[in-house]
Each structure stands twice: as C-alpha cells, then as structure tokens.
Write an enzyme that holds these catalytic residues in place. Structure first.
Site, PDB file in Angstrom:
ATOM      1  N   PRO A 197      32.769  31.776  45.363  1.00  0.00           N
ATOM      2  CA  PRO A 197      34.061  31.762  44.579  1.00  0.00           C
ATOM      3  C   PRO A 197      33.699  31.416  42.998  1.00  0.00           C
ATOM      4  O   PRO A 197      34.358  31.722  42.089  1.00  0.00           O
ATOM      5  CB  PRO A 197      35.265  30.750  44.986  1.00  0.00           C
ATOM      6  CG  PRO A 197      34.315  30.366  46.445  1.00  0.00           C
ATOM      7  CD  PRO A 197      33.060  30.569  46.503  1.00  0.00           C
ATOM      8  N   GLU A 253      33.211  23.960  53.105  1.00  0.00           N
ATOM      9  CA  GLU A 253      33.793  23.927  51.751  1.00  0.00           C
ATOM     10  C   GLU A 253      32.890  24.101  50.753  1.00  0.00           C
ATOM     11  O   GLU A 253      33.303  24.540  49.434  1.00  0.00           O
ATOM     12  CB  GLU A 253      34.223  22.438  51.864  1.00  0.00           C
ATOM     13  CG  GLU A 253      35.178  21.997  50.527  1.00  0.00           C
ATOM     14  CD  GLU A 253      36.454  22.964  50.420  1.00  0.00           C
ATOM     15  OE1 GLU A 253      36.912  23.054  51.532  1.00  0.00           O
ATOM     16  OE2 GLU A 253      36.946  23.230  49.712  1.00  0.00           O
ATOM     17  N   ARG A 257      25.072  52.671  48.611  1.00  0.00           N
ATOM     18  CA  ARG A 257      25.393  54.295  48.469  1.00  0.00           C
ATOM     19  C   ARG A 257      24.882  54.776  47.357  1.00  0.00           C
ATOM     20  O   ARG A 257      24.478  55.942  46.921  1.00  0.00           O
ATOM     21  CB  ARG A 257      26.813  54.311  48.280  1.00  0.00           C
ATOM     22  CG  ARG A 257      27.680  53.540  47.291  1.00  0.00           C
ATOM     23  CD  ARG A 257      29.233  53.844  47.346  1.00  0.00           C
ATOM     24  NE  ARG A 257      29.426  54.983  46.829  1.00  0.00           N
ATOM     25  CZ  ARG A 257      29.563  55.688  45.889  1.00  0.00           C
ATOM     26  NH1 ARG A 257      29.268  55.109  44.973  1.00  0.00           N
ATOM     27  NH2 ARG A 257      29.886  56.969  45.951  1.00  0.00           N
ATOM     28  N   ASP A 268      29.774  59.567  38.963  1.00  0.00           N
ATOM     29  CA  ASP A 268      29.885  58.162  39.553  1.00  0.00           C
ATOM     30  C   ASP A 268      29.933  57.086  38.521  1.00  0.00           C
ATOM     31  O   ASP A 268      30.814  56.371  38.402  1.00  0.00           O
ATOM     32  CB  ASP A 268      28.812  57.884  40.584  1.00  0.00           C
ATOM     33  CG  ASP A 268      29.552  57.478  41.787  1.00  0.00           C
ATOM     34  OD1 ASP A 268      30.357  58.253  42.357  1.00  0.00           O
ATOM     35  OD2 ASP A 268      29.158  56.534  42.357  1.00  0.00           O
TER      36      ASP A 268
HETATM   37  C1  9D3 Z   1      40.409  26.455  49.769  1.00  0.00           C
HETATM   38  C2  9D3 Z   1      39.046  25.821  49.686  1.00  0.00           C
HETATM   39  N1  9D3 Z   1      38.570  25.730  48.169  1.00  0.00           N
HETATM   40  C3  9D3 Z   1      39.000  24.384  47.539  1.00  0.00           C
HETATM   41  C4  9D3 Z   1      39.209  24.447  46.240  1.00  0.00           C
HETATM   42  C5  9D3 Z   1      37.198  26.255  47.815  1.00  0.00           C
HETATM   43  C6  9D3 Z   1      36.802  27.145  48.784  1.00  0.00           C
HETATM   44  C7  9D3 Z   1      35.392  27.052  49.562  1.00  0.00           C
HETATM   45  C8  9D3 Z   1      34.908  28.056  50.228  1.00  0.00           C
HETATM   46  C9  9D3 Z   1      37.183  28.392  48.592  1.00  0.00           C
HETATM   47  C10 9D3 Z   1      36.594  29.387  49.376  1.00  0.00           C
HETATM   48  C11 9D3 Z   1      35.489  29.593  50.054  1.00  0.00           C
HETATM   49  C12 9D3 Z   1      34.701  30.263  50.841  1.00  0.00           C
HETATM   50  N2  9D3 Z   1      34.570  31.609  50.111  1.00  0.00           N
HETATM   51  C13 9D3 Z   1      33.423  32.255  49.703  1.00  0.00           C
HETATM   52  O1  9D3 Z   1      32.381  31.852  50.468  1.00  0.00           O
HETATM   53  C14 9D3 Z   1      33.178  33.302  48.795  1.00  0.00           C
HETATM   54  C15 9D3 Z   1      34.427  33.987  47.992  1.00  0.00           C
HETATM   55  C16 9D3 Z   1      35.664  33.668  47.772  1.00  0.00           C
HETATM   56  O2  9D3 Z   1      36.524  32.861  48.615  1.00  0.00           O
HETATM   57  N3  9D3 Z   1      36.329  34.501  46.894  1.00  0.00           N
HETATM   58  C17 9D3 Z   1      35.662  35.807  46.300  1.00  0.00           C
HETATM   59  N4  9D3 Z   1      34.609  35.621  46.384  1.00  0.00           N
HETATM   60  C18 9D3 Z   1      33.656  34.943  47.213  1.00  0.00           C
HETATM   61  S1  9D3 Z   1      32.124  35.159  47.490  1.00  0.00           S
HETATM   62  C19 9D3 Z   1      32.091  33.935  48.758  1.00  0.00           C
END
Ligand code: 9D3
Length: 253
Positions: free
Chosen positions: A91, A118, A156, A171
């Site tokens: 994220p 986490e 793709r 595309d």
């Molecule tokens: C609620 C947990 N969060 C606390 C602030 C942190 C968090 C940790 C691990 C939020 C999401 C995750 C797991 N997500 C991913 O591994 C992830 C992800 C995503 O959640 N949103 C968009 N792209 C991606 S790529 C990997």
C-alpha cells in the site's frame, strides 16, 4: 517471459493460469508462472514466517530470512543474464498503471512479492526490493490480488492476444482516453434505443461519433487524463462540439 510470485497462498495465485489471456500465454509458452511459498524456506520447526513488531503494536510482521531464502531459490532457478526486478506489492507503493505494464512487458520478466500481515521487515525491502507497487487507495488483506492484477496486465501485452500492431497501438491510445459507449442487438428494447447513427451504416459518421463520445466522456469523468495528452485539431473540434451540446440534449444523441 518468466514471472515468479512469492506468496503464502501459491494455490490461489496459480488459479489465474486456468483462465483467459494468462492461461493462453502459458499454453502457448510465451509465459511461465511459478509460485513460491516462503514457508518452504524457513528453518523454523513450525514453519512460521512472521513475528511480533519491535516497538510493539498490533499485528505481525513478515520476517526477512524466509523471503531472502525464497528469492535465492528463485534466482538459482532463473539464472538471468538480465536480472529480473523484484516488485513488492505494498500500500506504500507507486500506483500501478498501463505505463508500468508496458515497461514490464518489454523486460525479462519479474518477481512479485506478496505481503501479508501488518507489514514486512524494512531491512528486506531496503536490500532486496527494486520497486514497491500499489493497486490503489483501498485497504486489502494482502498483495495477492494486486499481484494477479499486474500479471494479467503484463501477460496480455506479451501473450499475443492483441493480434496485430494496429490493436496494440489502439490499446495504448485507449489507455490515454476513455472508451466510447458500446451497443449490440436488439436495436430497441425496454432498456432503450441504440443511437441512430450506429445503425446508419455511414462509417465516417460512426467513427466521428465514437471519437466525440470518447473525448466527451473523458472530459466529464477523467479530466486529469486530458491534461496528459495533446489533442489534434480534429479532436479539439469534436470535444468543443460535445461541450457545447452537453446539457442541451441527451448525451448519446
Ligand atoms: C489496516 C492495516 N493498515 C494499518 C495502517 C496497514 C496495512 C497493512 C497491510 C494495509 C494493507 C495491508 C495489506 N495490503 C497489501 O499488501 C497491498 C495493497 C493494499 O492493501 N492496497 C492496495 N494495493 C496493495 S498492494 C499490497
């Protein structure tokens, strides 16, 4: 192209092999996909791959050692001349888009690492990850779906599904602006009528209508995309017409 995925749920990720363009690319041997479980690369008696965060707080953190050992096993099998980039699904990453897909599609393949829990020990990220990639601003429970998304978008492009260069170019332009609306039979139904122009058989008029709709929808829904491209004189005229007509008559006339 060879793609490797590091995930605690390898069976889930490999499901994409059974469907659509990824499946076809694999069957035609343009692609190969392997999934690796870090639990198979831990020396811990119960195969654990996570531990509590230093400094305290909720949740667990993925440990470095099983991930490093997994990447070592992948490197041994790949034996790349051109080293494949290691992409961490996160994220905190850069938002994935078609430009990313196009860049990856011309390379030697890549290794996607899917996080769970986490987070991942920062030392692994600092020493073994080339880029962190996000699927967008939503909270998911792990990196597997974003990894499947990336694999699909790249597959793709390399799987020959596009058929010919004309569609590849289309595309890539279709990525710069939104698509026009589509209709199929019947011409009239309880849900409404097909715009008359599409039934006219006048291909120049149809093409003009489609281009105008595509530009108009982009102007309405994704004005940020229009800021990124230079419109031709014809396109500026069509968009100006759309803007002038907008709100004065039904949009699809
Ligand atoms: C609620 C947990 N969060 C606390 C602030 C942190 C968090 C940790 C691990 C939020 C999401 C995750 C797991 N997500 C991913 O591994 C992830 C992800 C995503 O959640 N949103 C968009 N792209 C991606 S790529 C990997």
């Amino acid at each position: 192209m060879r793609i490797d995925a590091v995930t605690l749920f390898p069976e889930w990720l490999l499901e994409i092999e059974r469907y659509g363009v990824v499946g076809r690319g694999l069957r035609e041997q343009r692609l190969s996909l392997a999934a690796w479980n870090p639990r198979d690369y831990t020396d811990h008696p119960t195969r654990r791959v996570d531990d509590r965060p230093y400094g305290g707080g909720p949740g667990m953190v993925m440990q470095s050692a099983p991930l490093v050992a997994t990447l070592d096993a992948i490197a041994a099998q790949r034996g790349d001349n051109e080293r494949a980039p290691v992409l961490l699904m996160s994220p905190q990453g850069e938002r994935f888009d078609q430009r990313w897909a196009e860049r990856l599609a011309v390379g030697p393949g890549f290794i996607v690492v899917c996080g769970r829990y986490e987070g991942i020990d920062q030392r692994f990220i600092d020493t073994h990850v080339d880029a962190e990639i996000s699927a967008g601003d939503m909270v998911l429970s792990g990196g597997e779906l974003p990894a499947m998304m990336i694999i699909d978008a790249v597959a793709r492009l390399v799987s020959g599904v596009l058929g010919d260069d004309r569609s590849a170019a289309e595309d890539s332009f279709a990525n710069a602006i939104l698509d026009h609306p589509h209709y199929t039979r019947p011409p009239s139904d309880t849900v409404g009528d097909v715009p008359e122009v599409l039934l006219s058989g006048d291909h120049a008029r149809i093409e003009r209508w489609r281009e105008k709709q595509a530009l108009g929808r982009t102007w309405l829904r994704r004005p940020d995309l229009l800021d990124e491209i230079d419109l031709s004189a014809r396109q500026r005229t069509l968009l100006a017409e759309f803007v002038a007509e907008y709100g004065r008559e039904p949009q699809d006339k």
